[in-house]
Design a protein around this motif. Structure first.
Motif, PDB file in Angstrom:
ATOM      1  N   UNK A  13      74.273  -5.655 -41.603  1.00 16.14           N
ATOM      2  CA  UNK A  13      74.820  -5.218 -41.178  1.00 16.14           C
ATOM      3  C   UNK A  13      74.970  -3.982 -41.075  1.00 16.14           C
ATOM      4  N   UNK A  14      75.438  -2.983 -40.041  1.00 16.71           N
ATOM      5  CA  UNK A  14      75.940  -1.463 -40.822  1.00 16.71           C
ATOM      6  C   UNK A  14      75.872  -1.509 -41.835  1.00 16.71           C
ATOM      7  N   UNK A  15      75.600   0.052 -42.286  1.00 13.97           N
ATOM      8  CA  UNK A  15      75.083  -0.156 -43.294  1.00 13.97           C
ATOM      9  C   UNK A  15      74.732  -0.144 -44.598  1.00 13.97           C
ATOM     10  N   UNK A  16      73.943  -1.270 -44.587  1.00 14.62           N
ATOM     11  CA  UNK A  16      72.973  -2.412 -44.895  1.00 14.62           C
ATOM     12  C   UNK A  16      71.765  -2.121 -45.274  1.00 14.62           C
ATOM     13  N   UNK A  17      70.979  -2.769 -45.969  1.00 17.71           N
ATOM     14  CA  UNK A  17      69.569  -2.428 -46.292  1.00 17.71           C
ATOM     15  C   UNK A  17      68.503  -3.206 -46.083  1.00 17.71           C
ATOM     16  N   UNK A  18      67.206  -2.992 -45.750  1.00 15.65           N
ATOM     17  CA  UNK A  18      65.624  -3.763 -45.678  1.00 15.65           C
ATOM     18  C   UNK A  18      64.483  -3.184 -45.958  1.00 15.65           C
ATOM     19  N   UNK A  19      63.785  -4.215 -46.284  1.00 21.64           N
ATOM     20  CA  UNK A  19      62.876  -3.138 -46.873  1.00 21.64           C
ATOM     21  C   UNK A  19      61.577  -3.532 -45.955  1.00 21.64           C
ATOM     22  N   UNK A  20      60.682  -3.172 -45.474  1.00 20.20           N
ATOM     23  CA  UNK A  20      59.682  -3.735 -44.594  1.00 20.20           C
ATOM     24  C   UNK A  20      58.164  -3.928 -45.790  1.00 20.20           C
ATOM     25  N   UNK A  21      57.388  -4.775 -44.636  1.00 26.41           N
ATOM     26  CA  UNK A  21      56.252  -4.129 -45.794  1.00 26.41           C
ATOM     27  C   UNK A  21      55.087  -4.625 -44.240  1.00 26.41           C
ATOM     28  N   UNK A  22      53.785  -4.295 -44.631  1.00 25.31           N
ATOM     29  CA  UNK A  22      52.792  -3.558 -44.169  1.00 25.31           C
ATOM     30  C   UNK A  22      51.758  -4.086 -44.949  1.00 25.31           C
ATOM     31  N   UNK A  23      50.837  -5.424 -44.853  1.00 25.53           N
ATOM     32  CA  UNK A  23      49.592  -5.798 -45.649  1.00 25.53           C
ATOM     33  C   UNK A  23      48.361  -5.523 -44.533  1.00 25.53           C
ATOM     34  N   UNK A  24      47.542  -4.836 -44.907  1.00 26.87           N
ATOM     35  CA  UNK A  24      46.612  -4.163 -44.192  1.00 26.87           C
ATOM     36  C   UNK A  24      45.072  -5.279 -44.833  1.00 26.87           C
ATOM     37  N   UNK A  25      44.625  -5.249 -43.849  1.00 29.06           N
ATOM     38  CA  UNK A  25      42.851  -6.424 -44.396  1.00 29.06           C
ATOM     39  C   UNK A  25      42.337  -5.205 -43.124  1.00 29.06           C
ATOM     40  N   UNK A  26      40.516  -5.726 -43.286  1.00 31.17           N
ATOM     41  CA  UNK A  26      39.316  -5.074 -42.973  1.00 31.17           C
ATOM     42  C   UNK A  26      39.210  -3.449 -42.953  1.00 31.17           C
ATOM     43  N   UNK A  27      40.216  -2.937 -43.095  1.00 31.35           N
ATOM     44  CA  UNK A  27      39.829  -1.407 -43.939  1.00 31.35           C
ATOM     45  C   UNK A  27      39.806  -1.150 -44.954  1.00 31.35           C
ATOM     46  N   UNK A  28      39.250   0.271 -44.787  1.00 29.07           N
ATOM     47  CA  UNK A  28      39.360   0.455 -46.383  1.00 29.07           C
ATOM     48  C   UNK A  28      40.758   1.374 -46.523  1.00 29.07           C
ATOM     49  N   UNK A  29      41.714   1.146 -47.154  1.00 28.33           N
ATOM     50  CA  UNK A  29      43.626   1.674 -46.925  1.00 28.33           C
ATOM     51  C   UNK A  29      43.729   2.662 -46.896  1.00 28.33           C
ATOM     52  N   UNK A  30      43.024   3.274 -48.294  1.00 31.82           N
ATOM     53  CA  UNK A  30      43.310   3.890 -49.406  1.00 31.82           C
ATOM     54  C   UNK A  30      42.513   5.781 -48.358  1.00 31.82           C
TER      55      UNK A  30
END
Length: 116
Positions: A13-30
């Motif tokens: 709903x408007x005013x609400x919150x969500x948290x998205x996540x993205x997990x990577x593989x196959x790369x040197x993430x840092x």
């Protein structure tokens, strides 16, 4: 093989919150600048936020003060905390990994819908 897997989208709903996540593989993430982009129906894909390997961040003006990008290099994961969501935030959100010297990688996208 490089994979970026997003999760955390949904209906809020408007005013609400969500948290998205993205997990990577196959790369040197840092080594990578990680970013979130979004694309609403009939519109071009636009930058939401990026975070460099140094942890410096950049935000689109429309989300500054409401969204927070962060990364956990130990988990190869980047997050987007979205607060005070508005209907205009409705879009497919894409994760991006950019090393700066080659084509960036993209996730498959996760839908965020803000509606009452």
């Amino acid at each position: 093989q490089v994979q970026l897997v997003e999760s955390g989208g949904g209906l809020v709903q408007p005013g609400g919150s969500l948290r998205l996540s993205c997990t990577a593989s196959g790369i040197i993430f840092s080594f990578y600048t990680m970013g979130w982009y979004r694309q609403a129906p009939g519109k071009q894909r636009e930058l939401v936020a990026t975070i460099r390997s140094s942890a410096s961040t950049n935000y689109a003006g429309s989300v500054k003060g409401r969204f927070t990008i962060s990364r956990d290099n130990a988990k190869n994961t980047v997050y987007l905390q979205m607060n005070s969501l508005k209907p205009d935030d409705t879009a497919v959100y894409y994760c991006n990994a950019d090393a700066g010297y080659s084509n960036p990688y993209w996730g498959q996208g996760t839908q965020v819908t803000v509606s009452s």
